[in-house]
Design a protein around this motif. Structure first.
Motif, PDB file in Angstrom:
ATOM      1  N   ASP A  70       0.777  -1.227   0.113  1.00  0.00           N
ATOM      2  CA  ASP A  70       0.093   0.127   0.083  1.00  0.00           C
ATOM      3  C   ASP A  70       0.735   1.136  -0.054  1.00  0.00           C
ATOM      4  O   ASP A  70       0.329   2.203  -0.556  1.00  0.00           O
ATOM      5  CB  ASP A  70      -0.878   0.028   1.142  1.00  0.00           C
ATOM      6  N   ALA A  71       2.069   1.145   0.640  1.00  0.00           N
ATOM      7  CA  ALA A  71       2.957   2.535   0.400  1.00  0.00           C
ATOM      8  C   ALA A  71       3.438   2.701  -1.006  1.00  0.00           C
ATOM      9  O   ALA A  71       3.427   3.725  -1.383  1.00  0.00           O
ATOM     10  CB  ALA A  71       4.140   2.416   1.504  1.00  0.00           C
ATOM     11  N   LEU A  72       3.512   1.538  -1.625  1.00  0.00           N
ATOM     12  CA  LEU A  72       3.984   1.622  -2.932  1.00  0.00           C
ATOM     13  C   LEU A  72       3.036   2.168  -3.768  1.00  0.00           C
ATOM     14  O   LEU A  72       3.195   3.143  -4.805  1.00  0.00           O
ATOM     15  CB  LEU A  72       4.616   0.386  -3.610  1.00  0.00           C
ATOM     16  N   ARG A  73       1.672   1.478  -3.788  1.00  0.00           N
ATOM     17  CA  ARG A  73       0.702   1.844  -4.767  1.00  0.00           C
ATOM     18  C   ARG A  73      -0.237   3.193  -4.348  1.00  0.00           C
ATOM     19  O   ARG A  73      -0.386   4.327  -5.247  1.00  0.00           O
ATOM     20  CB  ARG A  73      -0.228   0.669  -4.415  1.00  0.00           C
ATOM     21  N   GLU A  74      -0.313   3.270  -3.063  1.00  0.00           N
ATOM     22  CA  GLU A  74      -1.227   4.418  -2.542  1.00  0.00           C
ATOM     23  C   GLU A  74      -0.427   5.891  -2.259  1.00  0.00           C
ATOM     24  O   GLU A  74      -0.926   6.913  -2.312  1.00  0.00           O
ATOM     25  CB  GLU A  74      -2.000   3.875  -1.218  1.00  0.00           C
ATOM     26  N   GLY A  80       2.157  -0.378 -10.749  1.00  0.00           N
ATOM     27  CA  GLY A  80       2.651  -1.362 -11.555  1.00  0.00           C
ATOM     28  C   GLY A  80       2.377  -2.800 -10.584  1.00  0.00           C
ATOM     29  O   GLY A  80       2.148  -3.930 -11.117  1.00  0.00           O
ATOM     30  N   THR A  81       2.858  -2.617  -9.227  1.00  0.00           N
ATOM     31  CA  THR A  81       2.829  -3.559  -8.441  1.00  0.00           C
ATOM     32  C   THR A  81       1.352  -3.902  -8.063  1.00  0.00           C
ATOM     33  O   THR A  81       0.908  -3.070  -7.469  1.00  0.00           O
ATOM     34  CB  THR A  81       3.579  -3.282  -7.156  1.00  0.00           C
ATOM     35  N   LYS A  82       0.943  -5.118  -8.194  1.00  0.00           N
ATOM     36  CA  LYS A  82      -0.536  -5.447  -8.124  1.00  0.00           C
ATOM     37  C   LYS A  82      -1.021  -6.048  -6.727  1.00  0.00           C
ATOM     38  O   LYS A  82      -0.287  -6.562  -6.077  1.00  0.00           O
ATOM     39  CB  LYS A  82      -0.885  -6.243  -9.062  1.00  0.00           C
ATOM     40  N   LYS A  83      -2.378  -5.745  -6.170  1.00  0.00           N
ATOM     41  CA  LYS A  83      -2.791  -6.150  -5.242  1.00  0.00           C
ATOM     42  C   LYS A  83      -3.793  -7.318  -5.516  1.00  0.00           C
ATOM     43  O   LYS A  83      -4.856  -6.995  -6.235  1.00  0.00           O
ATOM     44  CB  LYS A  83      -3.541  -5.308  -4.480  1.00  0.00           C
ATOM     45  N   GLY A  84      -3.492  -8.669  -5.503  1.00  0.00           N
ATOM     46  CA  GLY A  84      -4.290  -9.453  -5.900  1.00  0.00           C
ATOM     47  C   GLY A  84      -4.920 -10.165  -4.736  1.00  0.00           C
ATOM     48  O   GLY A  84      -6.232  -9.603  -4.422  1.00  0.00           O
ATOM     49  N   CYS A  93       1.911  -9.272  -5.823  1.00  0.00           N
ATOM     50  CA  CYS A  93       2.648  -7.960  -5.451  1.00  0.00           C
ATOM     51  C   CYS A  93       4.231  -8.114  -5.148  1.00  0.00           C
ATOM     52  O   CYS A  93       4.667  -7.379  -4.478  1.00  0.00           O
ATOM     53  CB  CYS A  93       2.089  -7.726  -3.910  1.00  0.00           C
ATOM     54  N   THR A  94       4.713  -9.193  -5.905  1.00  0.00           N
ATOM     55  CA  THR A  94       6.250  -9.395  -5.536  1.00  0.00           C
ATOM     56  C   THR A  94       7.047  -8.373  -6.255  1.00  0.00           C
ATOM     57  O   THR A  94       6.828  -7.732  -7.096  1.00  0.00           O
ATOM     58  CB  THR A  94       6.617 -10.625  -6.310  1.00  0.00           C
TER      59      THR A  94
END
Length: 214
Positions: A70-74, A80-84, A93-94
């Motif tokens: 969440d730090a990376l995405r939000e 690009g890093t996905k939350k599955g 999210c690797t």
């Protein structure tokens, strides 16, 4: 010997005590409130964390419960890093942390001060693809593409693990150099799920970059 104070917990308090990942933060507060002592009961809500993301220093003020994902995405908008699954079961999210692959959904951002983090955006760009990205395109190693960023980050780490002679669960001879056989690739990549079923193409892409494809 003094008698310990009796706690009077309501049903709501009990529910708070079982509130998942926040339990470690909630318990001291609930107990303190039940004892009538709220002074200094709450732990700090936020903390500063500084790390390097894709070669750039970044400093964030985060709730201590925020995951690295969440730090990376939000907060850094690296989507690009996905939350599955958000449970560490799919590998979407690797990312790479200090060169090692991890599930970003299973670790807190504040656990990685000073770390060097690489996401799919840091591996390559559309005009300058990483060899693994180019191989996934060449071998059609994706369909919907949702799992692809995690697959590629994991695949890059797999090649490094083999170079570092780190064995896997299917390594026959622990005394010999690690090899990049198809069985090794499938085992090492087993934590990354492709719901579209592009597994054979993904293996071909990794073999291509690893120099073992005939």
């Amino acid at each position: 010997m003094s008698t310990p104070p009796q706690l009077s917990l309501s049903r709501r308090d009990v529910l708070k005590l079982g509130a998942g990942s926040a339990t470690s933060m909630v318990i001291p507060t609930v107990v303190a409130e039940a004892q009538g002592n709220t002074a200094g009961a709450r732990a700090p809500v936020t903390a500063e964390v500084a790390f390097e993301v894709n070669g750039k220093p970044r400093t964030l003020q985060l709730d201590t419960r925020v995951t690295l994902l969440d730090a990376l995405r939000e907060h850094l908008h690296l989507t690009g890093t996905k939350k599955g699954c958000d449970h560490g079961q799919c590998g979407a999210c690797t990312v790479l942390v200090d060169g090692r692959r991890i599930n970003a959904c299973l670790t807190l951002a504040v656990m990685h001060p000073g770390a060097k983090i690489t996401t799919i955006e840091g591996l390559g760009a559309p005009d300058k693809l990483h060899p693994m990205q180019a191989a996934f395109v060449k071998h059609d190693g994706y369909q919907c593409g949702y799992c692809t960023p995690g697959q590629i980050c994991s695949a890059v780490a797999v090649l490094q693990e083999v170079r570092d002679n780190i064995p896997s669960h299917v390594t026959d001879d622990l005394g010999a150099r690690a090899t990049l056989s198809a069985d090794e690739i499938r085992e090492r990549m087993s934590g990354n799920i492709c719901r579209c079923g592009a597994y054979s193409n993904i293996v071909e892409a990794i073999e291509d970059v690893g120099g073992t494809r005939a």
